[in-house]
Design an enzyme around this catalytic site. Structure first.
Site, short mmCIF file in Angstrom:
data_model
loop_
_atom_site.label_atom_id
_atom_site.label_comp_id
_atom_site.label_asym_id
_atom_site.label_seq_id
_atom_site.Cartn_x
_atom_site.Cartn_y
_atom_site.Cartn_z
N LYS A 171 -32.15 6.37 -11.52
CA LYS A 171 -33.07 5.04 -12.08
C LYS A 171 -34.19 4.40 -11.59
O LYS A 171 -35.48 4.31 -12.16
CB LYS A 171 -32.40 3.34 -12.13
CG LYS A 171 -31.17 3.28 -13.14
CD LYS A 171 -29.67 3.04 -13.34
CE LYS A 171 -29.11 2.66 -13.83
NZ LYS A 171 -29.27 3.25 -15.99
N CYS B 145 -19.14 9.93 -17.75
CA CYS B 145 -19.12 9.61 -18.74
C CYS B 145 -18.78 10.17 -19.92
O CYS B 145 -18.91 10.24 -20.98
CB CYS B 145 -20.36 8.48 -18.90
SG CYS B 145 -22.28 9.01 -18.51
N GLU C 18 -26.76 3.56 -20.71
CA GLU C 18 -26.67 5.17 -20.71
C GLU C 18 -24.77 4.33 -20.66
O GLU C 18 -24.18 3.85 -19.42
CB GLU C 18 -26.57 5.75 -19.04
CG GLU C 18 -26.20 6.59 -19.39
CD GLU C 18 -25.07 7.46 -18.88
OE1 GLU C 18 -24.43 7.46 -20.17
OE2 GLU C 18 -24.82 6.98 -18.04
N GLU D 250 -32.64 8.86 -19.76
CA GLU D 250 -33.48 9.03 -18.20
C GLU D 250 -33.39 10.76 -17.91
O GLU D 250 -32.82 11.44 -18.47
CB GLU D 250 -31.29 9.01 -17.07
CG GLU D 250 -30.98 7.13 -17.35
CD GLU D 250 -30.48 6.45 -16.28
OE1 GLU D 250 -30.99 5.98 -15.70
OE2 GLU D 250 -29.60 7.02 -16.57
#
Length: 493
Positions: free
Chosen positions: A168, A290, A256, A467
């Site tokens: 990030k 994830c 996300e 991202e």
């Protein structure tokens, strides 16, 4: 199994603001726990409203001067930070293992190294990736330029805390923004070290601030009038709340979120490779990824071979001390997560799935460690709870299928759309299947490889925005269009 007591990992203070550690003892205290033993390794305080205000004010002050620097100058600092992270990879990886419980054999190759890659990549493309366009309009012309958004907020998850902080921060900073980052309260330590390293690399004070907190802290950040952008890595329910709050102020957002991704194995696939992909896509980081391919669809002709190979290799995995380089599988991040995963395993049994291996707490661990055996269910049907809901633990669901059209329809019958994969020797079919899968990130004959050069993100309820790669810069900047006239204004009045 006896796990050596780890060294305490107490930071100098809970927060890092304006280039230095900051403490506010009036904030709610919380403990950082080593998941392998349940031992407290650090004690911190959640951010008070005053700390949040201080962090955002610091970021706002620093951002405009940073944005005025050339992209090359900004990129040079990020590349220096990448070098420092690589020099300290052993220490950062050990801290990541203490913070998360993930095995050191994972963190040493996949956590701070990925963060360093992000700083290096975005630092390297900075001089060229932020260029605008020249648009000829006859005698006149126009041009576009990418401009930073201002103060960005990053909210991290507990599965890859250092990596997420860097994924990030890197695009946000190189685009000319400042960032206030809040790590998960389960893994508060790594982001503080990233902030230290950025200052050491030459980042001006205030541009990357870290504050601690929980679900009560997030709204203070998201609703702040000086915040222009929010980037969240987390669960779908959390994402919905954050997106709704940000929408009320028309803030830019990147989400996300979670997934229940399909991995499709056709009967012509290399079974050894497909099993390896399924194991990496379900058991790496104890299943707390994830994008994991937790619904493994295996064509019926290959089912017996697949399950035999999978059972043998899964039962050979080494569970134990995450600080031991021989360990394959460490604990989950917390006792609460362990209890959640075990409850899903019980639902799988109760709803009729066949337990192939695992299904409980391993015999070689005891005490307060949050361990769960790598677990495989077969004969899973689409309507079972374990096939519909994100478990976030080492639980693999194996489902049968007959043909391509059937498996595509079933794979897409979910609210999630983060990732997916296909294993087959027929590359024409592989491309056809990934074209048909409703997901943002897909793999052919491999799984879960996410180099920073490629975009990562999902669709449907798994989020939006991307991202990594140059595409991430679009989510941390906006276009400014300038029309230039070379003649006089011809007004009709």
């Amino acid at each position: 199994m006896t796990i050596a007591t780890p060294l305490k990992a107490q930071p100098k203070a809970s927060h890092f603001i304006d280039g230095d550690y900051v403490e506010d003892n009036t904030g709610t205290p919380f403990e950082s726990i080593f998941p392998a033993t349940g031992e407290m390794i650090a004690k911190l305080h959640a951010a008070t409203p005053a700390i949040v205000e201080r962090a955002i004010a610091s970021a706002k002050r620093a951002q405009k001067e940073w944005a005025a620097m050339s992209p090359m100058a900004r990129g040079r600092i990020l590349k220096r930070a990448a070098d420092i992270m690589r020099e300290r990879n052993d220490a950062l990886s050990t801290l990541e293992t203490l913070d998360t419980g993930k095995p050191i054999q994972e963190t040493i190759v996949a956590d701070p190294t990925s963060g360093a890659d992000a700083f290096e990549f975005f630092g390297g493309i900075a001089p060229s990736a932020l260029n605008g366009d020249y648009i000829p309009l006859g005698g006149d012309f126009a041009y576009t330029k990418r401009v930073p958004l201002g103060v960005c907020v990053g909210i991290g998850a507990w599965n890859y805390p250092q990596q997420i902080a860097c994924w990030k921060a890197a695009p946000a900073l190189v685009a000319g923004n400042a960032m206030v980052f809040k790590p998960s309260e389960n893994t508060p330590l790594g982001a503080l070290k990233i902030a230290e390293i950025l200052i050491e690399a030459g980042l001006p004070k205030g541009l990357f601030n870290v504050i601690q907190g929980d679900r009560d802290t997030g709204p203070l950040l998201v609703n702040h009038p000086d915040v222009a952008k929010v980037s969240l890595t987390g669960s779908v329910p959390t994402g919905r709340k954050v997106a709704a709050a940000a929408a009320g102020h028309l803030k830019h957002v990147t989400m996300e979120l979670g997934g229940k991704s399909p991995m499709i194995v056709f009967d012509d696939a290399d079974i050894e490779s497909a099993v390896g992909g399924a194991m990496l896509g379900n058991f790496y980081s104890s299943g707390q990824v994830c994008s994991n391919g937790t619904r493994v669809f295996v064509q019926k002709k290959a089912k017996a071979r697949f399950l035999e190979n999978l059972k043998r290799r899964t039962e050979a995995m080494i569970l134990g001390d995450p600080l031991d380089y021989a360990t394959h599988l460490g604990p989950l991040v917390s006792k609460a997560q362990q209890e959640k995963v075990l409850s899903y395993i019980e639902k799988g049994k109760a709803e009729g799935a066949t337990l192939i291996t695992g299904g409980g707490i391993p015999n070689n661990v005891a005490g307060e460690g949050a361990y769960v055996q790598p677990t495989v269910f077969a004969d899973v049907t689409d309507d079972m709870t374990i096939a519909r809901e994100e478990i976030f633990g080492p639980v693999m669901c194996v489902l049968d299928f007959d043909d391509e059209d059937e498996v595509l329809a079933r794979a897409n019958a979910t609210e999630f759309g983060l990732a997916g994969g296909v294993f087959t020797a027929d590359l024409a079919r592989a491309h056809r299947v990934v074209d048909g899968l409703e997901a943002g990130t897909l793999w052919i004959n491999t799984y879960n490889l996410c180099p920073v050069e490629i975009p990562f993100g999902g669709s449907k309820q798994s989020g939006f925005g991307r991202e990594n790669s140059a595409a991430a810069l679009e989510h941390y900047s906006e276009l400014k269009t300038v029309y230039v006239s070379t003649g006089k204004v011809d007004a009709p009045y």
